[in-house]
Design a protein around this motif. Structure first.
Motif, short mmCIF file in Angstrom:
data_model
loop_
_atom_site.label_atom_id
_atom_site.label_comp_id
_atom_site.label_asym_id
_atom_site.label_seq_id
_atom_site.Cartn_x
_atom_site.Cartn_y
_atom_site.Cartn_z
N ARG A 177 0.45 -1.00 -0.31
CA ARG A 177 -0.09 -0.19 0.07
C ARG A 177 0.82 1.86 0.36
NH1 ARG A 177 -2.21 -3.69 2.89
NH2 ARG A 177 -4.17 -4.59 3.00
N HIS A 193 -0.80 6.70 -2.25
CA HIS A 193 -2.08 7.45 -2.75
C HIS A 193 -2.76 5.96 -2.97
CE1 HIS A 193 2.04 8.84 -4.80
NE2 HIS A 193 1.34 10.05 -4.23
N TYR A 194 -3.00 5.07 -2.33
CA TYR A 194 -3.76 3.62 -2.39
C TYR A 194 -3.53 2.60 -0.89
CZ TYR A 194 -4.67 5.27 -6.97
OH TYR A 194 -4.87 6.42 -8.33
N HIS A 195 -4.36 2.97 -0.57
CA HIS A 195 -3.88 2.21 1.10
C HIS A 195 -5.00 2.10 1.38
CE1 HIS A 195 -5.45 6.43 2.66
NE2 HIS A 195 -4.40 6.96 1.62
N SER A 196 -5.71 0.96 0.63
CA SER A 196 -7.39 0.68 1.12
C SER A 196 -6.90 -0.75 1.83
CB SER A 196 -8.46 0.81 0.18
OG SER A 196 -8.20 -0.60 -0.63
N ASP A 223 -5.12 -2.88 -1.79
CA ASP A 223 -5.35 -2.01 -2.53
C ASP A 223 -3.20 -2.97 -2.34
OD1 ASP A 223 -5.84 -0.24 -4.38
OD2 ASP A 223 -6.34 1.11 -1.91
N CYS A 261 2.12 2.23 -7.62
CA CYS A 261 1.20 2.49 -8.17
C CYS A 261 1.45 3.96 -9.34
CB CYS A 261 -0.42 3.68 -7.41
SG CYS A 261 0.62 4.99 -6.58
N ASN A 318 -8.46 -4.82 -5.41
CA ASN A 318 -9.18 -3.56 -5.81
C ASN A 318 -9.19 -3.76 -7.01
OD1 ASN A 318 -10.28 -1.27 -5.69
ND2 ASN A 318 -9.00 -0.35 -4.81
N CYS A 373 -8.85 -1.24 -9.33
CA CYS A 373 -7.30 -0.97 -10.55
C CYS A 373 -7.78 -0.84 -11.82
CB CYS A 373 -6.80 -1.41 -9.85
SG CYS A 373 -6.41 -2.00 -8.49
N HIS A 380 -7.15 2.74 -14.16
CA HIS A 380 -5.78 2.46 -14.61
C HIS A 380 -4.96 1.83 -14.96
CE1 HIS A 380 -6.41 4.71 -10.16
NE2 HIS A 380 -6.81 5.55 -10.99
#
Length: 110
Positions: free
Chosen positions: A14, A17-20, A23, A38, A91, A94, A97
């Motif tokens: 993680r 920027h993306y840390h759920s 991710d 990312c 996720n 994603c 992207h």
């Protein structure tokens, strides 16, 4: 194990920027063969422009599961929603992207 670059916040890839909880993948960038969590981490720390993986190299093991540290080919990753080894969920957002990492694939809807 693969070395991870960028602004990571934990051992499961993680980043700031993306840390759920979902991710948990990192992507090896075609331009430098370095793993980043990312596209923003790459942009902010790599010092060069990102390049997308061409379709003819989608067999490259360029996806790192941050949970179990296994690597997947781009083809494998594009067709699953979880790690085949440890079953960690990825996720689904994603996919929005993919164009930043992989040459686009036109799917036949027949």
């Amino acid at each position: 194990m693969c070395q991870l670059h960028g602004k990571t916040v934990d051992a499961e890839t993680r980043c700031v920027h993306y840390h759920s909880p979902l991710d948990v993948i990192a992507i090896k960038f075609a331009c430098c063969n370095q793993f980043y969590p990312c596209h923003q981490c790459h942009e902010e720390t790599a010092g060069h422009e990102a390049e997308v993986w061409p379709k003819d190299q989608f067999d490259e093991k360029a996806i790192l599961c941050g949970v179990c540290k296994s690597t997947l080919s781009i083809d494998q990753y594009m067709n699953i929603d979880h790690c085949p080894d440890c079953k960690a969920a990825f996720n689904p957002g994603c996919q929005l992207h993919h164009h930043l990492y992989f040459e686009s694939i036109k799917r036949d809807c027949r």
